[in-house]
Design an enzyme around this catalytic site. Structure first.
Site, mmCIF file in Angstrom:
data_model
loop_
_atom_site.group_PDB
_atom_site.id
_atom_site.type_symbol
_atom_site.label_atom_id
_atom_site.label_comp_id
_atom_site.label_asym_id
_atom_site.label_seq_id
_atom_site.Cartn_x
_atom_site.Cartn_y
_atom_site.Cartn_z
ATOM 1 N N MET A 204 0.854 -1.189 0.000
ATOM 2 C CA MET A 204 0.000 0.000 0.000
ATOM 3 C C MET A 204 0.895 1.246 0.000
ATOM 4 S SD MET A 204 -3.198 0.640 2.528
ATOM 5 C CE MET A 204 -2.250 0.585 4.000
ATOM 6 N N HIS A 205 0.785 2.057 -1.026
ATOM 7 C CA HIS A 205 1.608 3.272 -1.066
ATOM 8 C C HIS A 205 1.022 4.398 -1.900
ATOM 9 C CE1 HIS A 205 2.796 1.541 -4.923
ATOM 10 N NE2 HIS A 205 3.166 2.755 -5.261
ATOM 11 N N ARG A 206 -0.167 4.184 -2.509
ATOM 12 C CA ARG A 206 -0.751 5.253 -3.338
ATOM 13 C C ARG A 206 -1.005 6.484 -2.494
ATOM 14 N NH1 ARG A 206 0.435 4.722 -7.802
ATOM 15 N NH2 ARG A 206 0.472 2.535 -8.229
ATOM 16 N N ARG A 239 7.092 5.756 1.752
ATOM 17 C CA ARG A 239 6.026 6.781 1.818
ATOM 18 C C ARG A 239 4.999 6.406 2.888
ATOM 19 N NH1 ARG A 239 3.142 10.498 -1.377
ATOM 20 N NH2 ARG A 239 4.448 10.298 -3.205
ATOM 21 N N ASP A 283 -2.635 -1.702 -3.595
ATOM 22 C CA ASP A 283 -3.089 -0.562 -4.386
ATOM 23 C C ASP A 283 -2.109 -0.295 -5.520
ATOM 24 O OD1 ASP A 283 -0.945 0.646 -3.090
ATOM 25 O OD2 ASP A 283 -2.171 2.062 -1.949
#
Ligand code: UD1
Length: 363
Positions: A204-206, A239, A283
């Site tokens: 998950m990093h969007r 992130r 994501d």
């Protein structure tokens, strides 16, 4: 014929690797590899070069992180003198990251032909930085190589002449098929004390998920429930780690005993992790494609996808960020209600060969 190939961020490396290999069959082409330095941590960059046998870049622009404008402008300023000095016949860019559009713009303004690999993908969501990068890069490219029929269709609808567009398959899948056996030897499952099918793998990093505390909190609600039932292995992107600290979610994350945060995984470890997972929560864009080939159910925590073939014939479900929908998709998978995927057209491990053959003939 000189071609400068650009790679900057993690998802570029597995796309550039098979191209660098395929050039070897064409002595008339002199490929050069430029790393913009958009990603720079050992685990976000160098590890991939080593594991995938990508040649040492001829040049690293060393740009690093920054706001979109700072990063994009920095890459442009550093890349222009490289093009002026080397005078390539073409610049080849892959994917949809800031390095892609930055180097693409520099090339076309110097009158150098621009080649885009993974062209035509569209999420339809212009709030995604990647979507802007895709639309702009495609609009200035001279040769556009598509992974799936939707890409060809989107480019046609945007008025790109058909003779510039080629459906060639997926270079990311070239890399997956080439490395699958090697990845099977990874010891990551033993190292983590997990067994095949006994866990979910998550990424998950969007920005739309992890830079917005309300959305991130909703995703944590779903993750909280799932990890009570099935351990979740989560190689965490820098992130996302930063967001957890900044938004004060650390205690919540630490309290989930079934959620295991690990450092960003190398290519081979990650391939082993996803191949053996009960399901994947993500994501990411590329992982939707990889899970389709691996025949592992993929639950995509986004409202849209630019890779519809993974939903039409693959193992992917787009569920958004509503916890109830994520949990429903999770239960469908654990109850055995999901479709066995088909292999999309031309995802056969030979996309890079096709691309280089076309470049050799047409450039
Ligand atoms: C970029 C791409 C995204 C891709 C992702 C894969 C753009 C617009 N986005 O997003 O499409 O899915 O890469 O990772 O190009 N950082 C580190 N070490 C690194 C790299 C980044 O610590 O080696 C941290 C920095 O705090 C940085 C942040 O991660 O500010 C974000 O990096 P950045 O390259 O701006 O975007 P990504 O989120 O990685």
């Amino acid at each position: 014929m000189k071609i400068i190939n650009v790679a900057g961020a993690r998802p570029n490396f597995m796309k550039i690797a098979p191209l660098m290999e395929a050039y070897k069959a064409y002595p008339s082409i002199t490929p050069m590899l430029v790393h913009t330095g958009q990603h720079y941590d050992e685990r976000m960059s160098d590890l991939f070069f080593r594991q995938l046998g990508i040649p040492e870049p001829d040049m690293n622009l060393g740009i690093g992180s920054g706001s979109h404008a700072v990063q994009t402008a920095g890459i442009m300023t550093a890349f222009e003198p490289v093009c002026l000095e080397y005078r390539p016949d073409a610049v080849l860019v892959v994917g949809d990251v800031n390095s892609t559009i930055a180097c693409g713009l520099v090339a076309v303004k110097l009158g150098i032909k621009l080649v885009h690999v993974e062209a035509g993908l569209r999420s339809g969501d212009r709030t995604m930085p990647e979507e802007i990068n895709r639309v702009l890069t495609d609009s200035i490219s001279d040769m556009l190589f598509c992974t799936e029929p939707s890409g060809v269709e989107n480019l046609k609808n945007e008025g790109v002449p058909a003779e510039k567009v080629f459906l060639v398959g997926n270079v990311m899948i070239d890399t997956l098929l080439k490395n699958k056996t090697k990845a099977d030897e990874s010891t990551i499952l033993d190292d983590l004390g997990i067994r095949p099918g006994g866990y979910a793998a998550m990424t998950m990093h969007r920005p739309s998920n992890v830079d917005d505390p309300i959305v991130f909190a909703r995703l944590l609600d779903a993750i909280e429930e799932i990890q009570k039932d099935l351990p979740i292995i989560f190689p965490i992107h820098p992130r996302t780690r930063n967001s957890i600290a900044r938004m004060g979610f650390q205690d919540r994350v630490d309290a989930m005993s079934g959620l295991r945060l690990i450092e960003p995984a190398g290519y081979l470890d990650f391939l082993k992790l996803t191949s053996n997972a009960k399901l994947v929560l993500t994501d990411s864009g590329g992982i939707q494609e990889e899970t389709t080939i691996l025949k592992v159910p993929c639950i995509t925590m986004r409202e849209n996808t630019e890779r519809p073939v993974t939903v039409d014939v693959g193992s992917n479900q787009i569920v958004g960020t509503d916890p109830a929908k994520i949990l429903q998709a999770y239960r469908n998978v654990t109850d055995g209600r999901w479709r066995t995927p088909q292999v999309p057209e031309l995802w056969d491990g030979r996309a890079a060969e096709r691309i280089v053959e076309i470049l050799a003939k047409r450039l």
